[in-house]
Design a protein around this motif. Structure first.
Motif, PDB file in Angstrom:
ATOM      1  N   ARG A   1       0.839  -1.215   0.000  1.00 22.53           N
ATOM      2  CA  ARG A   1       0.000   0.000   0.000  1.00 22.53           C
ATOM      3  C   ARG A   1       0.866   1.255   0.000  1.00 22.53           C
ATOM      4  NH1 ARG A   1      -4.305   0.755  -2.119  1.00 22.53           N
ATOM      5  NH2 ARG A   1      -3.267   2.627  -2.782  1.00 22.53           N
TER       6      ARG A   1
ATOM      7  N   ASP B   1       1.015   4.135  -2.824  1.00 18.66           N
ATOM      8  CA  ASP B   1       0.739   5.543  -2.513  1.00 18.66           C
ATOM      9  C   ASP B   1       1.889   6.452  -2.932  1.00 18.66           C
ATOM     10  OD1 ASP B   1      -1.681   4.794  -1.538  1.00 18.66           O
ATOM     11  OD2 ASP B   1      -1.176   5.063   0.588  1.00 18.66           O
ATOM     12  N   ARG B   2       3.112   5.987  -2.708  1.00 14.57           N
ATOM     13  CA  ARG B   2       4.261   6.811  -3.105  1.00 14.57           C
ATOM     14  C   ARG B   2       4.305   6.954  -4.623  1.00 14.57           C
ATOM     15  NH1 ARG B   2       3.663   7.164   1.586  1.00 14.57           N
ATOM     16  NH2 ARG B   2       5.205   6.901   3.240  1.00 14.57           N
TER      17      ARG B   2
ATOM     18  N   LYS C   1       1.682   6.877  -6.639  1.00 18.42           N
ATOM     19  CA  LYS C   1       0.623   7.816  -7.058  1.00 18.42           C
ATOM     20  C   LYS C   1       1.058   9.260  -6.833  1.00 18.42           C
ATOM     21  CE  LYS C   1      -3.404   4.859  -6.447  1.00 18.42           C
ATOM     22  NZ  LYS C   1      -4.560   4.535  -5.582  1.00 18.42           N
TER      23      LYS C   1
ATOM     24  N   ARG D   1      -3.869   7.545   7.908  1.00 15.19           N
ATOM     25  CA  ARG D   1      -4.456   7.092   6.640  1.00 15.19           C
ATOM     26  C   ARG D   1      -4.377   5.572   6.483  1.00 15.19           C
ATOM     27  NH1 ARG D   1      -0.136   9.134   2.113  1.00 15.19           N
ATOM     28  NH2 ARG D   1      -1.690   8.293   0.684  1.00 15.19           N
ATOM     29  N   TYR D   2      -3.524   4.928   7.292  1.00 10.11           N
ATOM     30  CA  TYR D   2      -3.380   3.468   7.192  1.00 10.11           C
ATOM     31  C   TYR D   2      -4.076   2.746   8.331  1.00 10.11           C
ATOM     32  CZ  TYR D   2       0.054   4.808   3.735  1.00 10.11           C
ATOM     33  OH  TYR D   2       0.659   5.354   2.626  1.00 10.11           O
TER      34      TYR D   2
END
Ligand code: GLP
Length: 266
Positions: A18, A22-23, A25, A260-261
């Motif tokens: 994940r 995310d990094r 994106k 967020r996680y």
């Protein structure tokens, strides 16, 4: 260093994948530092699944692997080139010219290592480096007594490492190459962010030594204590010998960056 304790290895793998997604994106031209070994297998599987469902675009990504065995050609099924092609590169459409591993069959190994360092520099350094933890406490193939400022170079493998990695060589440690090319500890410390993933009861002692022990070149992972942005994802089994786990859990619960996680933490 932030230690994040998750219930199972699958949870740790999921969170690692994940974070990579995310990094990517946030920075489509991400420079991703890749590791090999069993721990990474689940992470790459997860990442491939996320890439499919979320249509991740790897077209601008560069990858740099930590290490490769000396004497194994990229086409050798036991090589890390082959491992990475099978487990990640071919599954997310990563173009070959954007994936980098040291060449273990280069005629001049020293020149190959210097060139590898130059290639990392040319793309602006590694944004996110994935790491596993070897049984000797190594990161990459930085075996005991590796200089904590070392750069990419050939390194003789410790007997314990050859045993740990024998599975891919028919179970025979003597068949594991005696040397590898590996990023140095200093190279790894220059990554902008580091994600160390450690799972399984067999890693509990060495994880406690690496995270809580004094910094020593006998355990190259202790050098990560110098890194300003190092996250360590561990499962319950690997966390068993940590002295300060309540403190680690407290900090994760109160650190906004982990909010967020929250749904992946337990
Ligand atoms: C190998 C690799 C490391 C890897 C480590 C852990 O020796 N050179 O990069 O992280 O072992 O392997 P595993 O995940 O199989 O325990």
């Amino acid at each position: 260093m932030q230690i994040v304790i998750l219930p199972t290895a699958a949870n740790a793998e999921h969170l690692a994948a994940r974070i990579v997604a995310d990094r990517l994106k946030a920075k489509p031209d991400l420079v991703l530092g890749c590791a090999t070994g069993r721990t990474m297998e689940g992470i790459y599987d997860r990442l491939v699944a996320i890439a499919a469902t979320e249509r991740l675009d790897f077209s601008a990504v560069h990858t740099f692997n930590l290490d490769e065995y000396v004497g194994l050609a990229p086409s050798d099924p036991r090589s890390y080139h082959h491992y990475m092609t099978e487990r990640l590169f071919s599954r997310v459409g990563l173009a070959r010219e954007r994936t980098h591993l040291p060449n273990g069959v280069a005629t001049d190994l020293q020149a190959e290592c210097a060139d590898y360092e130059a290639r990392i520099k040319a793309v602006g350094g590694i944004d996110l480096q994935l790491l596993g933890l070897g049984s000797t406490g190594h990161i990459g193939f930085n075996e005991p007594l590796s200089s904590l400022t070392s750069r990419t170079r050939p390194k003789v493998l410790a007997p314990g490492t050859r045993e740990q990695n024998a599975e891919a060589f028919g179970g025979d440690p003597a068949s594991v190459p005696a040397r590898a090319l590996t990023m140095g500890v200093g190279t790894i410390l220059e990554a902008h962010e580091v994600l160390l993933i450690v799972t399984g009861a067999h890693k509990a002692d060495i994880l406690a030594t690496a995270a809580e022990g004094p910094v020593t070149s006998l355990v190259s992972a202790t050098a990560l204590q110098f890194h300003p942005r190092c996250h360590v994802l561990v499962d319950e089994a690997a966390a068993a010998r940590l002295q300060e786990r309540e403190y680690y859990e407290w900090t994760v619960r109160h650190e906004p960056a982990w909010e967020r996680y929250a749904n992946l933490l337990d």
